[in-house]
Design an enzyme around this catalytic site. Structure first.
Site, PDB file in Angstrom:
ATOM      1  N   LYS A 111      33.895  18.390  16.286  1.00  0.00           N
ATOM      2  CA  LYS A 111      35.137  18.330  16.721  1.00  0.00           C
ATOM      3  C   LYS A 111      35.369  17.271  17.628  1.00  0.00           C
ATOM      4  O   LYS A 111      34.333  16.788  18.388  1.00  0.00           O
ATOM      5  CB  LYS A 111      35.690  19.653  17.219  1.00  0.00           C
ATOM      6  CG  LYS A 111      35.291  20.124  18.640  1.00  0.00           C
ATOM      7  CD  LYS A 111      35.997  19.531  19.750  1.00  0.00           C
ATOM      8  CE  LYS A 111      35.318  19.665  20.986  1.00  0.00           C
ATOM      9  NZ  LYS A 111      35.489  18.683  22.232  1.00  0.00           N
TER      10      LYS A 111
ATOM     11  N   ASP B 283      35.788  26.775  22.214  1.00  0.00           N
ATOM     12  CA  ASP B 283      36.273  26.246  21.201  1.00  0.00           C
ATOM     13  C   ASP B 283      35.532  26.688  19.789  1.00  0.00           C
ATOM     14  O   ASP B 283      35.751  26.041  18.727  1.00  0.00           O
ATOM     15  CB  ASP B 283      35.905  24.560  21.179  1.00  0.00           C
ATOM     16  CG  ASP B 283      34.928  24.208  22.032  1.00  0.00           C
ATOM     17  OD1 ASP B 283      33.700  25.127  22.030  1.00  0.00           O
ATOM     18  OD2 ASP B 283      34.725  23.162  22.629  1.00  0.00           O
TER      19      ASP B 283
HETATM   20  O1  C5P Z   1      33.685  28.479  26.922  1.00  0.00           O
HETATM   21  P1  C5P Z   1      32.412  27.471  26.860  1.00  0.00           P
HETATM   22  O2  C5P Z   1      31.158  28.363  27.169  1.00  0.00           O
HETATM   23  O3  C5P Z   1      32.139  26.692  25.849  1.00  0.00           O
HETATM   24  O4  C5P Z   1      32.607  26.735  28.264  1.00  0.00           O
HETATM   25  C1  C5P Z   1      31.521  25.950  28.706  1.00  0.00           C
HETATM   26  C2  C5P Z   1      31.848  25.552  30.106  1.00  0.00           C
HETATM   27  O5  C5P Z   1      32.799  24.502  30.195  1.00  0.00           O
HETATM   28  C3  C5P Z   1      32.467  26.545  31.215  1.00  0.00           C
HETATM   29  O6  C5P Z   1      31.231  27.298  31.544  1.00  0.00           O
HETATM   30  C4  C5P Z   1      33.170  25.817  32.083  1.00  0.00           C
HETATM   31  O7  C5P Z   1      32.251  25.310  32.949  1.00  0.00           O
HETATM   32  C5  C5P Z   1      33.745  24.682  31.483  1.00  0.00           C
HETATM   33  N1  C5P Z   1      35.096  24.843  30.749  1.00  0.00           N
HETATM   34  C6  C5P Z   1      35.987  25.037  31.581  1.00  0.00           C
HETATM   35  N2  C5P Z   1      37.149  25.093  31.100  1.00  0.00           N
HETATM   36  C7  C5P Z   1      37.667  25.439  29.862  1.00  0.00           C
HETATM   37  C8  C5P Z   1      36.590  25.385  28.932  1.00  0.00           C
HETATM   38  C9  C5P Z   1      35.236  25.120  29.461  1.00  0.00           C
HETATM   39  O8  C5P Z   1      35.919  24.742  33.003  1.00  0.00           O
HETATM   40  N3  C5P Z   1      38.856  25.574  29.458  1.00  0.00           N
END
Ligand code: C5P
Length: 304
Positions: free
Chosen positions: A15, A145
């Protein structure tokens, strides 16, 4: 009558974020987002075969840092298998082969795509027929995502990125994708965003970008591409700024860091223009430059 299933596969699309508006940090540590995702035709492939235990093997294209793929215990595909098995109270038994063409820690959500593909291939292999809404709930638990990765196409994302809604995207968009073997840590890029924008308010609206998508005109889209993580990514990896300038001097309509980077994507007029820009980048920068088109579909099972 069909015989027993020997393998179930699905493609997992990378993506890009056509618009990534980042707002303030929430109480749970995530950032409020207003984003538009597009799945593109750069695919990992996930294949599952029956097994007495749980095993994950990985193969990777030369430009992908295979050593950076987490081991089986920490791998997001293992978490996906465990969540699906737990939901149905079955043993997580399968042998998975993940063939990676999407760079690791590249800002293309390759791990999220693999997790979404794993949910659909195991649902088929284990004959669970999980309703779509329940798969989406598992996806939310796996990462911000992953719900988009399950849907594919082009979607608006809000909340921490997990609230997804398809948007009208009648175009066929051509991209040049420049991956890097050395990834960037997403949490680190978000932390750097916080340092650079300590007073972030509501995330920037994607309305203009959504209108540009509906025109199907790449020049309209080029003018609206937006990524709030690009500045922090440039700061952490200064060479990216020069790469974007190089792609644009080679004729791309617009270059953009993808998500938290370091992958850069370049919007082109059409397929032959993308081939020309990719060739120019390879010649001048000695870089891997791939071409891809979007929107690409979400993972669909293929059985043999
Ligand atoms: O949700 P995911 O585990 O993919 O997110 C990875 C990291 O990216 C999170 O731990 C955070 O540090 C950051 N993140 C964020 N805000 C979001 C999505 C991700 O700060 N909306």
């Amino acid at each position: 009558m069909s015989g027993p299933v020997s393998a179930v596969r699905a493609r997992a699309a990378a993506k890009i974020n056509l618009h990534l508006g980042v707002g303030a940090t929430r109480d749970d540590g995530y950032h409020e987002l207003c984003t538009v995702y597009q799945a593109i035709s750069l695919f990992d492939q996930v294949a599952a075969t029956p097994s007495d235990g749980w095993r994950v093997d990985t193969r990777a294209e030369p430009y992908v840092d295979r050593a950076a793929v987490p081991g089986v215990g920490d791998n997001i595909v293992t978490r996906a298998g465990a969540l699906l098995a737990e939901l149905h109270d079955v043993e997580p038994r399968a042998e998975l082969l993940v063939e990676k063409a999407i760079p690791v820690a590249g800002g293309l959500a390759g791990g999220s795509a693999d997790a979404a593909a794993t949910l659909v291939v195991l649902d088929e292999l284990w004959d669970l027929q999980t309703p779509r809404a329940e798969l989406l709930e598992l996806a939310v638990q796996l990462g911000s995502d992953v719900p988009f990765a399950l849907l594919g196409g082009t979607c608006h994302g809000s909340g921490r990125g997990e609230v997804v809604e398809p948007v009208h995207d009648p175009g066929e968009w051509w991209w040049v994708v420049v991956p890097h073997r050395d990834g960037l840590s997403t949490p680190e890029v978000y932390r750097h965003f916080d340092d650079m924008v300590p007073d972030a308010a509501a995330p920037a609206s994607s309305d203009g970008l959504v209108r540009a998508l509906a025109t199907g005109d790449p020049r309209e889209l080029a003018a609206c591409l937006h990524n709030d993580l690009q500045r922090p990514a440039f700061d952490l990896r200064p060479a990216l700024r020069a790469l974007i300038a190089l792609g644009e001097s080679e004729g791309a309509l617009r270059g953009l860091v993808s998500g938290s980077g370091p992958t850069c994507v370049f919007l082109c007029e059409d397929e032959s223009h993308a081939d020309t820009v990719a060739e120019g980048l390879r010649y001048t920068g000695h870089v891997t430059a791939l071409t891809a088109t979007g929107p690409a579909p979400g993972p669909a099972v293929d059985t043999d």
